[in-house]
Write an enzyme that holds these catalytic residues in place. Sequence first.
Site, PDB file in Angstrom:
ATOM      1  N   CYS A 132      -2.226  -7.783  -2.557  1.00 15.97           N
ATOM      2  CA  CYS A 132      -2.668  -9.250  -2.786  1.00 15.97           C
ATOM      3  C   CYS A 132      -2.000 -10.271  -2.172  1.00 15.97           C
ATOM      4  O   CYS A 132      -2.249 -11.218  -1.882  1.00 15.97           O
ATOM      5  CB  CYS A 132      -2.502  -9.444  -4.572  1.00 15.97           C
ATOM      6  SG  CYS A 132      -3.657  -8.596  -5.655  1.00 15.97           S
ATOM      7  N   HIS A 149      -4.125  -0.985  -4.500  1.00 11.97           N
ATOM      8  CA  HIS A 149      -4.969  -2.139  -4.424  1.00 11.97           C
ATOM      9  C   HIS A 149      -5.910  -1.282  -3.351  1.00 11.97           C
ATOM     10  O   HIS A 149      -5.511  -1.163  -2.113  1.00 11.97           O
ATOM     11  CB  HIS A 149      -4.220  -3.161  -3.822  1.00 11.97           C
ATOM     12  CG  HIS A 149      -5.267  -4.514  -3.348  1.00 11.97           C
ATOM     13  ND1 HIS A 149      -4.984  -5.732  -3.961  1.00 11.97           N
ATOM     14  CD2 HIS A 149      -6.379  -4.484  -2.914  1.00 11.97           C
ATOM     15  CE1 HIS A 149      -5.920  -6.519  -3.688  1.00 11.97           C
ATOM     16  NE2 HIS A 149      -6.509  -5.853  -2.836  1.00 11.97           N
ATOM     17  N   HIS A 160      -8.322   0.047  -0.291  1.00 11.52           N
ATOM     18  CA  HIS A 160      -8.310  -0.382   0.808  1.00 11.52           C
ATOM     19  C   HIS A 160      -9.082   0.667   1.506  1.00 11.52           C
ATOM     20  O   HIS A 160      -9.089   1.932   1.282  1.00 11.52           O
ATOM     21  CB  HIS A 160      -6.980  -0.465   1.573  1.00 11.52           C
ATOM     22  CG  HIS A 160      -5.831   0.810   1.124  1.00 11.52           C
ATOM     23  ND1 HIS A 160      -5.485   0.529  -0.058  1.00 11.52           N
ATOM     24  CD2 HIS A 160      -5.431   1.730   1.905  1.00 11.52           C
ATOM     25  CE1 HIS A 160      -4.631   1.854  -0.160  1.00 11.52           C
ATOM     26  NE2 HIS A 160      -4.705   2.388   1.044  1.00 11.52           N
TER      27      HIS A 160
HETATM   28  P1  AMP Z   1      -2.714   4.918   0.911  1.00 12.66           P
HETATM   29  O1  AMP Z   1      -2.135   6.319   1.130  1.00 12.66           O
HETATM   30  O2  AMP Z   1      -4.325   5.195   1.266  1.00 12.66           O
HETATM   31  O3  AMP Z   1      -2.510   4.146  -0.357  1.00 12.66           O
HETATM   32  O4  AMP Z   1      -2.267   4.092   2.326  1.00 12.66           O
HETATM   33  C1  AMP Z   1      -1.395   2.901   1.998  1.00 12.66           C
HETATM   34  C2  AMP Z   1      -1.101   2.537   3.514  1.00 12.66           C
HETATM   35  O5  AMP Z   1      -0.703   1.188   3.614  1.00 12.66           O
HETATM   36  C3  AMP Z   1      -0.360   3.445   4.119  1.00 12.66           C
HETATM   37  O6  AMP Z   1      -1.159   3.683   5.443  1.00 12.66           O
HETATM   38  C4  AMP Z   1       0.904   2.697   4.713  1.00 12.66           C
HETATM   39  O7  AMP Z   1       1.446   2.589   6.016  1.00 12.66           O
HETATM   40  C5  AMP Z   1      -0.090   0.909   4.594  1.00 12.66           C
HETATM   41  N1  AMP Z   1       1.169  -0.109   4.271  1.00 12.66           N
HETATM   42  C6  AMP Z   1       2.001   0.046   3.162  1.00 12.66           C
HETATM   43  N2  AMP Z   1       2.358  -1.271   3.069  1.00 12.66           N
HETATM   44  C7  AMP Z   1       1.927  -1.978   4.113  1.00 12.66           C
HETATM   45  C8  AMP Z   1       2.369  -3.270   4.530  1.00 12.66           C
HETATM   46  N3  AMP Z   1       3.067  -4.206   4.084  1.00 12.66           N
HETATM   47  N4  AMP Z   1       1.684  -3.719   5.726  1.00 12.66           N
HETATM   48  C9  AMP Z   1       0.471  -2.969   6.357  1.00 12.66           C
HETATM   49  N5  AMP Z   1       0.470  -1.699   5.797  1.00 12.66           N
HETATM   50  C10 AMP Z   1       0.965  -1.292   4.733  1.00 12.66           C
HETATM   51 ZN    ZN Z   2      -3.669  -6.467  -5.458  1.00 10.06          ZN
END
Ligand code: AMP
Ligand code: ZN
Length: 107
Positions: free
Chosen positions: A7, A93, A95
């Site tokens: 967010c 969240h 993605h």
């Molecule tokens: P998931 O395991 O599908 O929830 O993927 C979460 C993803 O978010 C992982 O690939 C992380 O490397 C990425 N991630 C977590 N924090 C950040 C951030 N601040 N900026 C960019 N990517 C992030």
């Molecule tokens: Zn969110």
Amino acid sequence: MSDCIFCKIANGEMGTEFVYEDETAVVFKDLNPKADIHWLVVPKTHVQDLNECSDELIGKLMAVVKKVTKENNVNSFRTVINTGKDAGQEVFHLHIHILSGHVNKSL
Ligand code: AMP
Ligand code: ZN
């Protein structure tokens, strides 16, 4: 949601550079890339996961996947949506991962 990192990123609080932005979603680089290109498509509204996502929103997010890849000439790519802790979801969240080039298929 105030303590949600995606967010904060999506509303510009973190100063993150966006690969793409429209009224529905932002696209930015994954912090820990698992491929040469590793982007995340993130809705601007807080939705926990795919189970909580409307059909209309997931349709719009998939359209963003198509648009951002086409605009950047990324013709071959993998998309991943992790739903729930047991499936490896770490950020609650919704993605969509977009991966291209030397893709690590263990994601
Ligand atoms: P998931 O395991 O599908 O929830 O993927 C979460 C993803 O978010 C992982 O690939 C992380 O490397 C990425 N991630 C977590 N924090 C950040 C951030 N601040 N900026 C960019 N990517 C992030
Ligand atoms: Zn969110």
